[in-house]
Design a protein around this motif. Structure first.
Motif, PDB file in Angstrom:
ATOM      1  N   ASP A  19      71.478  52.934  45.467  1.00  0.00           N
ATOM      2  CA  ASP A  19      70.691  51.717  45.352  1.00  0.00           C
ATOM      3  C   ASP A  19      69.527  51.974  44.406  1.00  0.00           C
ATOM      4  OD1 ASP A  19      70.652  49.132  47.161  1.00  0.00           O
ATOM      5  OD2 ASP A  19      68.605  49.618  46.572  1.00  0.00           O
ATOM      6  N   GLN A  20      69.299  51.028  43.484  1.00  0.00           N
ATOM      7  CA  GLN A  20      68.245  51.226  42.484  1.00  0.00           C
ATOM      8  C   GLN A  20      66.964  50.476  42.834  1.00  0.00           C
ATOM      9  OE1 GLN A  20      68.918  53.196  39.502  1.00  0.00           O
ATOM     10  NE2 GLN A  20      70.580  53.753  40.904  1.00  0.00           N
ATOM     11  N   VAL A  21      67.051  49.582  43.842  1.00  0.00           N
ATOM     12  CA  VAL A  21      65.893  48.742  44.160  1.00  0.00           C
ATOM     13  C   VAL A  21      64.716  49.602  44.614  1.00  0.00           C
ATOM     14  CG1 VAL A  21      65.038  46.909  45.673  1.00  0.00           C
ATOM     15  CG2 VAL A  21      67.349  46.782  44.747  1.00  0.00           C
ATOM     16  N   GLY A  22      63.547  49.337  44.054  1.00  0.00           N
ATOM     17  CA  GLY A  22      62.349  50.099  44.409  1.00  0.00           C
ATOM     18  C   GLY A  22      62.062  51.233  43.432  1.00  0.00           C
ATOM     19  N   ARG A  23      63.026  51.534  42.530  1.00  0.00           N
ATOM     20  CA  ARG A  23      62.810  52.609  41.555  1.00  0.00           C
ATOM     21  C   ARG A  23      61.816  52.172  40.492  1.00  0.00           C
ATOM     22  NH1 ARG A  23      67.447  54.756  38.118  1.00  0.00           N
ATOM     23  NH2 ARG A  23      65.935  56.196  37.240  1.00  0.00           N
TER      24      ARG A  23
ATOM     25  N   VAL B 131      61.009  44.383  36.543  1.00  0.00           N
ATOM     26  CA  VAL B 131      59.745  43.725  36.213  1.00  0.00           C
ATOM     27  C   VAL B 131      58.776  44.793  35.724  1.00  0.00           C
ATOM     28  CG1 VAL B 131      60.011  41.768  37.767  1.00  0.00           C
ATOM     29  CG2 VAL B 131      59.004  43.866  38.630  1.00  0.00           C
ATOM     30  N   PRO B 132      57.963  44.457  34.700  1.00  0.00           N
ATOM     31  CA  PRO B 132      57.024  45.438  34.179  1.00  0.00           C
ATOM     32  C   PRO B 132      55.973  45.749  35.239  1.00  0.00           C
ATOM     33  CG  PRO B 132      56.590  43.287  33.230  1.00  0.00           C
ATOM     34  CD  PRO B 132      57.832  43.149  34.029  1.00  0.00           C
ATOM     35  N   VAL B 133      55.652  47.014  35.375  1.00  0.00           N
ATOM     36  CA  VAL B 133      54.650  47.382  36.360  1.00  0.00           C
ATOM     37  C   VAL B 133      53.295  47.373  35.683  1.00  0.00           C
ATOM     38  CG1 VAL B 133      53.896  49.096  38.022  1.00  0.00           C
ATOM     39  CG2 VAL B 133      56.319  48.715  37.636  1.00  0.00           C
ATOM     40  N   ASP B 134      52.404  46.698  36.349  1.00  0.00           N
ATOM     41  CA  ASP B 134      51.049  46.500  35.876  1.00  0.00           C
ATOM     42  C   ASP B 134      50.424  47.732  35.233  1.00  0.00           C
ATOM     43  OD1 ASP B 134      48.300  44.889  37.479  1.00  0.00           O
ATOM     44  OD2 ASP B 134      49.500  44.384  35.716  1.00  0.00           O
ATOM     45  N   GLY B 135      49.877  47.521  34.057  1.00  0.00           N
ATOM     46  CA  GLY B 135      49.001  48.552  33.506  1.00  0.00           C
ATOM     47  C   GLY B 135      49.674  49.725  32.829  1.00  0.00           C
ATOM     48  N   ASP B 136      50.984  49.897  32.890  1.00  0.00           N
ATOM     49  CA  ASP B 136      51.561  50.978  32.100  1.00  0.00           C
ATOM     50  C   ASP B 136      52.917  50.574  31.545  1.00  0.00           C
ATOM     51  OD1 ASP B 136      52.173  52.896  35.095  1.00  0.00           O
ATOM     52  OD2 ASP B 136      53.382  51.331  34.159  1.00  0.00           O
ATOM     53  N   GLU B 137      53.598  51.516  31.021  1.00  0.00           N
ATOM     54  CA  GLU B 137      54.827  51.227  30.281  1.00  0.00           C
ATOM     55  C   GLU B 137      56.063  51.341  31.163  1.00  0.00           C
ATOM     56  OE1 GLU B 137      54.613  50.986  26.216  1.00  0.00           O
ATOM     57  OE2 GLU B 137      53.352  49.858  27.579  1.00  0.00           O
ATOM     58  N   SER B 138      55.882  51.185  32.453  1.00  0.00           N
ATOM     59  CA  SER B 138      57.019  51.376  33.356  1.00  0.00           C
ATOM     60  C   SER B 138      57.584  50.055  33.847  1.00  0.00           C
ATOM     61  CB  SER B 138      56.579  52.183  34.578  1.00  0.00           C
ATOM     62  OG  SER B 138      55.943  53.350  34.162  1.00  0.00           O
ATOM     63  N   PHE B 139      58.825  50.133  34.372  1.00  0.00           N
ATOM     64  CA  PHE B 139      59.472  48.973  34.970  1.00  0.00           C
ATOM     65  C   PHE B 139      59.894  49.320  36.388  1.00  0.00           C
ATOM     66  CE2 PHE B 139      59.705  47.862  30.557  1.00  0.00           C
ATOM     67  CZ  PHE B 139      59.687  46.467  30.545  1.00  0.00           C
ATOM     68  N   LEU B 140      59.832  48.293  37.239  1.00  0.00           N
ATOM     69  CA  LEU B 140      60.219  48.447  38.641  1.00  0.00           C
ATOM     70  C   LEU B 140      61.479  47.613  38.889  1.00  0.00           C
ATOM     71  CD1 LEU B 140      59.698  48.871  41.804  1.00  0.00           C
ATOM     72  CD2 LEU B 140      58.279  46.816  41.644  1.00  0.00           C
ATOM     73  N   CYS B 141      62.478  48.222  39.533  1.00  0.00           N
ATOM     74  CA  CYS B 141      63.698  47.477  39.849  1.00  0.00           C
ATOM     75  C   CYS B 141      63.490  46.714  41.154  1.00  0.00           C
ATOM     76  CB  CYS B 141      64.884  48.434  39.985  1.00  0.00           C
ATOM     77  SG  CYS B 141      66.404  47.592  40.426  1.00  0.00           S
ATOM     78  N   VAL B 142      63.591  45.374  41.101  1.00  0.00           N
ATOM     79  CA  VAL B 142      63.344  44.574  42.309  1.00  0.00           C
ATOM     80  C   VAL B 142      64.623  43.996  42.910  1.00  0.00           C
ATOM     81  CG1 VAL B 142      60.959  43.975  41.746  1.00  0.00           C
ATOM     82  CG2 VAL B 142      62.818  42.505  40.929  1.00  0.00           C
ATOM     83  N   ALA B 143      65.727  44.061  42.199  1.00  0.00           N
ATOM     84  CA  ALA B 143      66.991  43.566  42.764  1.00  0.00           C
ATOM     85  C   ALA B 143      68.152  44.150  41.986  1.00  0.00           C
ATOM     86  CB  ALA B 143      67.054  42.040  42.729  1.00  0.00           C
TER      87      ALA B 143
END
Ligand SMILES: Nc1ncnc2c1ncn2[C@@H]1O[C@H](COP(=O)(O)OP(=O)(O)OP(=O)(O)O)[C@@H](O)[C@H]1O
Ligand SMILES: [Mg+2]
Length: 510
Positions: free
Chosen positions: A70-74, A44-56
């Motif tokens: 495990d990639q979740v939380g990266r 999911v895109p992380v608010d306000g910048d060009e990054s993504f967060l792995c949620v599952a």
């Protein structure tokens, strides 16, 4: 580790409906991962910048993973997520690009946009991206099975991007859905089988269909195979619904004593119904075990009930006989036997009412104690008290323990407070005559004491071997069946104490 919902709430502006859709994906995407032979990461895109967060994350059960960690939380940004950004902003599946290396594992990256359709069926927005990452180290020329899996995976990936996969959930579906490895059948738009995996072929063989599935009209086949015509029609309708683009609930088909669980999914990439995917699993053994367990349970309860009845009959016969014998000692012995038999009947009565082979023991102890108190001489009423709890005990412990307690309680009443004690001063002793049963669990052991404040053990009592039949029963059961220990001693403040320790863990001899 945080949950998908916590991560999304903490780092993103996703709405609750978006998060629900992501949950639905994570609940159903093993299918896509297995068909793709690839790891799936939900970004999911992380608010306000060009990054993504792995949620599952999910790993394929059909191929080696591309990620050992495990990639979740990266949270990742920069060139590493360029493909996610393209899929997200352009709303299209991204699959060009060279292999990427993770340590010494080469991987191919793809990115699938995740769209949530609006409630009135409009295409809706892209809310996340699924990264599909394949470990290429074992890649080789794909087999027919692999080609079929990959084609179907691409259809489902397109449906993920369209917002039509995963299908809505059916409430109350408790059995886990059949997986790709259990058996997979692909149908064309007319309902004819275009591919059946070897496991699917075997599952249908168990239902009595021995020829090749390819070319068969699967709905018609289900109608033909099912033993129960209603079930057959229902199963056929499920397949027809999937061909129309609906997602029917799972269905079971029984034929020739075998049971197959089926799940039909529509295939309609870009909104065009091109066929259906049917996952099948042979659940004959599961169902057989279910049925066997239910009957076994009922049978065991019925047996306990009959054993209880038989024991009560034996007790009644002994009681009759006791009334007829003239010799007091013989009569006392018979009455004692009545109580022994009745105490075991109590355990079986309790077992006949419970659904497992374990009993809530406190109720049994209280009833045995009340029966023992009735044996007390009329001029020396004995008060019975229980401290602590025995809790739930397995049947084999309960049957032995109730006999041991019965003997100890009777001894406490009979020998601790014999009628002559009360004779000189009626009422004086009676006020304080008390027997206390206490139980507590400590380090997987049950500690039980039976205390009385009576006149104590005889001076010549041999703590190791002394006693008649009663204590012989107690010692035999305590050290034998119960694999524990028993000790009888005088209490410092008068009276007798019996200490019983029973281990609760570990296998016991039958
Ligand atoms: N709580 C107690 N207080 C005093 N004496 C006891 C107590 N428990 C046992 N005894 C003594 O130990 C003896 C042996 O007990 P045991 O239960 O083996 O036999 P019993 O009670 O005499 O006969 P039965 O075989 O019918 O039980 C008793 O006769 C009694 O003298
Ligand atoms: Mg006794």
């Amino acid at each position: 580790m945080s949950t998908l919902r916590e991560l999304a709430e903490e780092h993103t502006q996703l709405r609750p409906a978006d998060v629900d859709h992501l949950h639905r994906i994570a609940g159903d995407w093993q299918l896509l991962s297995d068909l793709s032979f690839a790891d799936l990461l939900l970004w999911v895109p992380v608010d306000g910048d060009e990054s993504f967060l792995c949620v599952a994350q999910v790993r394929p059960t059909t191929a080696p993973t591309a990620y050992l960690d495990d990639q979740v939380g990266r949270i990742v940004g920069g060139p590493e997520v360029a493909h996610l950004t393209i899929a997200y902003s352009q709303g299209r599946i991204w699959r060009e690009g060279d292999p990427v290396w993770y340590g010494d594992v080469p991987a191919r990256h793809e990115a699938i946009p995740v769209r949530l359709r609006t409630t009135d069926g409009e295409a809706g927005e892209v809310i996340a991206v699924v990264g599909r990452d394949t470990n290429l180290s074992t890649a080789r020329t794909p087999s027919q099975l692999e080609l079929n899996y990959l084609t179907t995976a691409d259809d489902l990936a397109q449906m993920l991007a369209d917002g039509t996969f995963p299908p809505p959930r059916h409430p109350g579906e408790t059995t886990s859905a059949p997986r790709v490895g259990d058996g997979l059948v692909r149908l064309d738009a007319s309902g004819k089988v275009t591919y059946a995996s070897p496991n699917a072929q075997s599952a249908y063989r168990r239902l009595g269909f021995a020829s090749h599935l390819v070319g068969e009209d699967l709905a018609a086949l289900h109608r033909r195979l099912a033993t129960d015509p209603l079930e057959g029609t229902d199963a056929a309708n499920g397949i027809l619904a999937a061909l129309r683009g609906e997602a029917p609930p799972r269905r079971e088909i029984d034929a020739r004593g075998a049971t197959m669980l089926t799940r039909a999914l529509p295939l309609m990439p870009a909104g065009v119904p091109i066929g259906a995917l049917v996952l099948v699993r042979d659940i004959t053994e599961v169902r057989r075990r279910d049925r066997a367990l239910i009957t076994k349970d009922a049978t065991i309860r019925e047996i306990h009930h009959r054993v209880k009845n038989n024991l009560q009959t034996v007790a009644a016969l002994l009681r009759l006989q006791a009334r007829r014998v003239g010799i007091p000692a013989a009569r006392a012995a018979l009455e004692e036997s009545v109580r022994r038999v009745a105490s075991i009947a109590l355990v079986h009565e309790t077992l006949s009412m419970s659904s497992d082979e374990a009993v809530e023991f406190d109720g049994i102890v209280d009833r045995v104690a009340r029966a023992a108190a009735e044996v007390a001489a009329t001029d020396t009423p004995v008060r019975m008290r229980r401290e602590g709890s025995f809790g739930v005990l397995p049947a084999e412990i309960a049957t032995s323990l109730v006999m041991v307690l019965n003997e100890l309680l009777l001894n406490a009443v009979e020998h601790g407070f014999p009628p002559s004690d009360a004779a000189p001063e009626p009422g004086a002793v009676a006020a304080g005559a008390e027997v206390v049963v206490s139980a507590h669990r400590f380090r997987k052991q049950l500690h039980v004491t039976v205390d009385d404040n009576g006149r104590g053990l005889p001076a010549d009592f041999d703590a190791e071997r002394g006693g008649n039949l009663g204590l012989q029963i107690v010692r035999a059961l305590a050290t034998g069946e119960l694999r524990g220990s028993i000790e009888l001693r005088n209490r410092a403040d008068g009276g007798t104490e019996a200490v019983l320790v029973v281990p609760l863990a570990g296998p016991r001899p039958r």
